[in-house]
Design an enzyme around this catalytic site. Sequence first.
Site, PDB file in Angstrom:
ATOM      1  N   GLU A 249       0.847  -1.099   0.004  1.00 53.22           N
ATOM      2  CA  GLU A 249      -0.171  -0.041   0.024  1.00 53.22           C
ATOM      3  C   GLU A 249       0.955   1.090  -0.048  1.00 53.22           C
ATOM      4  O   GLU A 249       1.345   1.567   1.155  1.00 53.22           O
ATOM      5  CB  GLU A 249      -0.911  -0.131   1.095  1.00 53.22           C
ATOM      6  N   CYS A 283      -2.534   8.902   2.628  1.00 56.73           N
ATOM      7  CA  CYS A 283      -2.234   8.505   1.359  1.00 56.73           C
ATOM      8  C   CYS A 283      -3.528   8.561   0.319  1.00 56.73           C
ATOM      9  O   CYS A 283      -3.148   8.557  -0.730  1.00 56.73           O
ATOM     10  CB  CYS A 283      -1.720   7.038   1.289  1.00 56.73           C
TER      11      CYS A 283
END
Length: 470
Positions: A249, A283
């Site tokens: 990720e 993010c």
Amino acid sequence: MKLINLGNIGSLIGNLWHFDGEVKPLVSPTTGETWGKLHLATDAEIAHAIDYVRKEPVIDLIPHERGRVLRQIYHALLGNKEELAQAITLEMGKPIAEARGEVTYAANYFAWFAEEAKRIYGKGIPSSKENKKLEVLYEPIGPTAAITPWNFPLAMAARKMAPAIAAGCPMIVKPSSYTPGTFIMMITICYHSELPKNALHALIGDTKKIGNALMEAPHIRKISFTGSYETGRSLYIQGAHTLKKATMELGGNAPLIIFDDADLETAVDGAIASKFRMSGQTCVCANRLFVHKKILPTFLPAFIKKIGALKVGNPLLEETELSTILHPESLKKTEAHIADALKKGAKAHMGAKHPYEPEILTDVTPEMRIFNEETFGPVAPIITFETEEEVIQLANQTPCGLAAYLFTEGLKRSERLTKALRFGIIGLNDGSPSSVEGSFGGIKDSGFGREGGPTGIYEYLTEKFVSQKL
Ligand code: ADP
């Protein structure tokens, strides 16, 4: 508020503390005070953790029992919510109200995977032969490792630990060197349950040394990583030598698109939720705002007004919405991105005096750094557009593919755009799409694999096909 002191913390292996290594003070960037003492893992301690999961490679509980333990952890975390939230704020400066939200978010992963543990269904496959019975069984992949970031010191670890336990896989976690204290508190609280002592281990210390040892161990079958593209890529290459399964990720560069047929209030609130959550340090935060040229004159004043009302201050104060304490890298990058954009012709609208204060830029173009790099700070760069084709092309003009946001009331337009945007997560009139029941993960340079949701548990399982001749 009486602030916590963690005392001595070290690595936790087999639910036993290890304090042999060099000592470092844990200094809070929020208060400037030392709030604990950190013992860095020695080579022998790192080797011990890795050997531990080799000798005890599965969590020896049936799925229902694993589910029961996960639910105990959920309650234990919520029972310690205030202390955990305070630790997050002390350690990385998140506003206390948001920190409480993170504790609940982290706990919810344990509740979600408590149910998922019981639903690891196998499959029967109709055979093409009369005398055969075919089956697929799901089994734990084996010992796992997780390397986690500082921006959600609890939640990013929880969404790796909970599915690993649900699947029956022991896990060694290396938290961010910036936020080891909060993570250590969480893992200690996990052991307030009936969790078997071989299930979770924590290694705190030299990042490269621990990372290398974990990636080189052949019996560690899976790595789950959340962090930067560069680190993720290098860990993936290292893990290839032992053919580890990986969930990566990595960063994003999220576009947030507002069409002229959007509901203005929904769009303003969605843009604030997405861009300014934790001052832009997530993010999935919007990194580029695309606003239709026609509505900029109405959108901009409404946006400026609401952003101007956000309370910037000490993260330990209840009313603070934007913290004055950001990660040093976030401050540096925000400052550099604003300076670069202004130099290349952008206009600033909030008059921010410090990179932790919110800023809005207009006349932003693809030539600017802020268009191409994840800022991780409270600055909203606005790019105007006129056609759907143009904005799809601009939004997709990034190697990243984590989250994208779309504000429109047009049904057909939302269908077209949802399909055309090359991202793993779409917030459709929704500025906060992350939830434990949703699938979280990216495509392209944002990585692969999914966390949470209906498929998250399969990241920790392996398939066994059984063909039985009758
Ligand atoms: P950020 O710190 O911005 O979240 P990083 O990718 O630098 O992103 O770090 C994410 C996590 O990866 C942290 O726990 C960090 O300590 C760890 N890390 C960084 N470099 C390495 C490496 N070479 N090997 C193993 N872990 C690493």
